[in-house]
Design an enzyme around this catalytic site. Sequence first.
Site, PDB file in Angstrom:
ATOM      1  N   SER A  96       0.836  -1.195   0.000  1.00 32.32           N
ATOM      2  CA  SER A  96       0.000   0.000   0.000  1.00 32.32           C
ATOM      3  C   SER A  96       0.880   1.258   0.000  1.00 32.32           C
ATOM      4  O   SER A  96       1.751   1.405  -0.848  1.00 32.32           O
ATOM      5  CB  SER A  96      -0.953  -0.048   1.205  1.00 32.32           C
ATOM      6  OG  SER A  96      -2.001   0.870   1.090  1.00 32.32           O
ATOM      7  N   ASP A 225      -9.202  -5.871  -3.915  1.00 36.23           N
ATOM      8  CA  ASP A 225      -8.704  -4.842  -2.994  1.00 36.23           C
ATOM      9  C   ASP A 225      -9.688  -3.671  -2.990  1.00 36.23           C
ATOM     10  O   ASP A 225      -9.921  -3.043  -4.023  1.00 36.23           O
ATOM     11  CB  ASP A 225      -7.316  -4.384  -3.439  1.00 36.23           C
ATOM     12  CG  ASP A 225      -6.622  -3.492  -2.424  1.00 36.23           C
ATOM     13  OD1 ASP A 225      -7.312  -2.817  -1.635  1.00 36.23           O
ATOM     14  OD2 ASP A 225      -5.380  -3.460  -2.416  1.00 36.23           O
ATOM     15  N   HIS A 253      -7.317  -6.321   0.367  1.00 32.89           N
ATOM     16  CA  HIS A 253      -6.210  -5.383   0.565  1.00 32.89           C
ATOM     17  C   HIS A 253      -5.072  -5.993   1.370  1.00 32.89           C
ATOM     18  O   HIS A 253      -3.909  -5.709   1.108  1.00 32.89           O
ATOM     19  CB  HIS A 253      -6.723  -4.117   1.265  1.00 32.89           C
ATOM     20  CG  HIS A 253      -5.678  -3.042   1.385  1.00 32.89           C
ATOM     21  ND1 HIS A 253      -5.068  -2.480   0.285  1.00 32.89           N
ATOM     22  CD2 HIS A 253      -5.122  -2.436   2.477  1.00 32.89           C
ATOM     23  CE1 HIS A 253      -4.193  -1.568   0.684  1.00 32.89           C
ATOM     24  NE2 HIS A 253      -4.198  -1.527   2.001  1.00 32.89           N
TER      25      HIS A 253
END
Length: 275
Positions: A96, A225, A253
């Site tokens: 991320s 995600d 995610h």
Amino acid sequence: MTYQKQYQMQTHHMQQQQLHHFVFVHGSCHGAWCWFKLAAKLKLDGHRVTAIDLGGSGVDTRQLHEVRLVSAYLEPLMSFMESLPENEKVVLVGHSYGGIGTSLAMERFPTKVSVGIFLSAYMPHHDSPPAVLIQEYFTRLPEGFAMDCEFTFEEGLEHPPSSVLFGTSFLKEKAYSNCQLEDLELAMALMKPSWLYTKEMGGEDLITKERYGSGKRVFIVCEGDNVVPEEIQKWMISNYEPHEVKRIEEAGHMAMLTKPHELSQLLQEIAAKYN
């Protein structure tokens, strides 16, 4: 036997056995704790694993105001990379927002990274400041996407947020929607606010073609995600084509929590290829 001698022997053993050193860089509001399932699997296979707590994250005791500069936030990662012997290369894995730290570490220590792996992660182009990618991400999000996340806007509402703290509903319905209840409970107990450093990330020459741009990059697409939607992942890939693209189905995610076995195998395959 000295620690240095033990370290040299362990490194030699890893080289002989085709083992690798994985270094994990977490995303916003998280910490080294989010890698625990994946780290355990890799260690069982004999690999070395280092999960970094960035400044003000995880067990790092500094408060948000004490890591106001990105240099303070990334100091644990950069100090660790600097401590590595010159002849050791690590597999750097960013998740991320951790892709920003990963790219900056590849820029500063290009000879110490065998491959940078971007796990549904921000992957900036060397031709533009990382802030461009951050702004693009927020521009592409639909209204109401952030739900109950808490933001500050020091640069004004027309600019991306200055800091973020994921809300309970956001964690349940987006970030941890594919995770077990135990993982969600752990996350809710350990979340900390994070700066996004958008203003600092607007500086020129933070990443260059000669250093970061010369490194090997692999992007892992996380299917399903809800935080970095596949549309944005695919845009980042087309914007700055990596050497290879992999995919994990139904990962959500937090692939390191939902698909630790699949991700472990994939990381080992990538590490072996780019050794």
